[in-house]
Design a protein around this motif. Structure first.
Motif, short mmCIF file in Angstrom:
data_model
loop_
_atom_site.label_atom_id
_atom_site.label_comp_id
_atom_site.label_asym_id
_atom_site.label_seq_id
_atom_site.Cartn_x
_atom_site.Cartn_y
_atom_site.Cartn_z
N GLN A 171 1.17 -21.90 16.86
CA GLN A 171 0.51 -22.14 15.54
C GLN A 171 0.77 -21.17 14.54
O GLN A 171 1.08 -21.68 13.31
N ILE A 172 0.85 -19.79 14.79
CA ILE A 172 1.26 -19.02 13.78
C ILE A 172 2.43 -19.08 13.32
O ILE A 172 2.81 -18.79 12.29
N GLU A 219 4.34 -22.00 13.19
CA GLU A 219 4.36 -22.98 12.18
C GLU A 219 3.86 -22.67 10.85
O GLU A 219 4.36 -23.14 9.66
N LYS A 220 2.78 -21.71 10.76
CA LYS A 220 2.07 -21.32 9.61
C LYS A 220 3.24 -20.41 8.65
O LYS A 220 3.31 -20.46 7.53
N ILE A 221 3.90 -19.58 9.64
CA ILE A 221 4.87 -18.74 8.73
C ILE A 221 6.03 -19.63 8.24
O ILE A 221 6.50 -19.14 7.30
N ARG A 222 6.48 -20.76 9.04
CA ARG A 222 7.52 -21.43 8.66
C ARG A 222 7.19 -22.26 7.58
O ARG A 222 8.28 -22.53 6.61
N ALA A 223 5.97 -22.65 7.20
CA ALA A 223 5.58 -23.47 6.19
C ALA A 223 5.59 -22.62 5.06
O ALA A 223 5.98 -22.95 4.08
N VAL A 224 4.96 -21.37 4.90
CA VAL A 224 5.09 -20.35 4.13
C VAL A 224 6.81 -20.13 3.47
O VAL A 224 6.94 -20.23 2.20
N GLU A 226 9.19 -22.03 3.86
CA GLU A 226 9.75 -23.36 3.12
C GLU A 226 9.19 -23.53 1.80
O GLU A 226 10.00 -23.85 0.90
N ARG A 227 7.76 -23.26 1.56
CA ARG A 227 7.22 -23.17 0.26
C ARG A 227 8.04 -21.95 -0.76
O ARG A 227 8.31 -22.48 -1.95
#
Length: 213
Positions: free
Chosen positions: A133-134, A136-141, A143-144
């Motif tokens: 989960q951590i 996934e959050k890092i990859r989302a940041v 990507e943004r």
């Protein structure tokens, strides 16, 4: 001498009333309208001259105002152009600073992304686990921020974007091709943060034929 002789006029004697009449008749001749007209003409000419001078002064003032207006318009246009250039330079500098700040943040995240890739290869990112989960959050940041990864096996080798750490002569290879990605490359928009480190398959050299006697 009789009374009749006394009353008779003597010589050229003129009576007082006749004398006045003759004096009036022989007085200075009246002036004709020529001199009066000449006086009037002189007055009109002076007025015309004065009116012409006033018109000339008004025309000169109008010309000065027109020149001043033209100068002010030129100054205004120059100031508008300078302000437009200033805004453009400021906006460009702002975009450069934003891209630089993003680049610094992105470069700081690259080692974390490498750890996530290694963990995924070793099976440490089990679906639903806190570690996954951590990640996934890092990859989302990432990507943004606009960071994208590149470099995959099978792609044609591009020395402008790929760093070849090893070249492997490979039978059947016609052009240099990525055989293995050792380290993924990353871009931020059009800016390359890190080239992809790859193993490249290159065409094998033809073997020498048997020697003839």
């Amino acid at each position: 001498m009789t009374d009749k002789d006394f009353d008779a006029p003597q010589g050229d004697e003129v009576r007082p009333e006749q004398e006045g009449s003759e004096a009036q008749a022989s007085g200075p001749a009246p002036q004709d309208g020529t001199d009066a007209a000449a006086g009037g003409a002189d007055e009109l000419t002076i007025d015309d001259i004065l009116g012409t001078e006033q018109n000339a002064d008004a025309a000169a003032e109008d010309a000065k105002l027109a020149d001043l207006e033209s100068a002010l318009l030129l100054d205004l246009k120059r100031l508008q152009a300078e302000y437009a250039n200033y805004r453009r330079r400021t906006e460009e500098q702002r975009e450069v600073e934003i891209a630089r700040a993003k680049g610094e943040v992105a470069k700081g995240l690259l080692p974390v992304l490498d750890d996530l890739d290694r963990a995924a290869k070793h099976g440490d990112l089990e679906e639903g686990s806190p570690f996954a989960q951590i990640g996934e959050k890092i990859r989302a940041v990432v990507e943004r921020l606009g960071i994208t990864a590149y470099g995959e096996a099978g792609e044609v080798f591009d020395p402008q974007h790929h760093e070849a750490i090893f070249q492997a002569p490979t039978p059947g290879a016609e052009v240099p091709t990525i055989l293995e990605v050792v380290e993924v490359g990353y871009r931020l928009g059009s800016v390359e943060l890190r080239p992809a480190k790859v193993v490249v398959a290159v065409p094998a050299e033809p073997s020498a034929g048997p020697a003839t006697g």
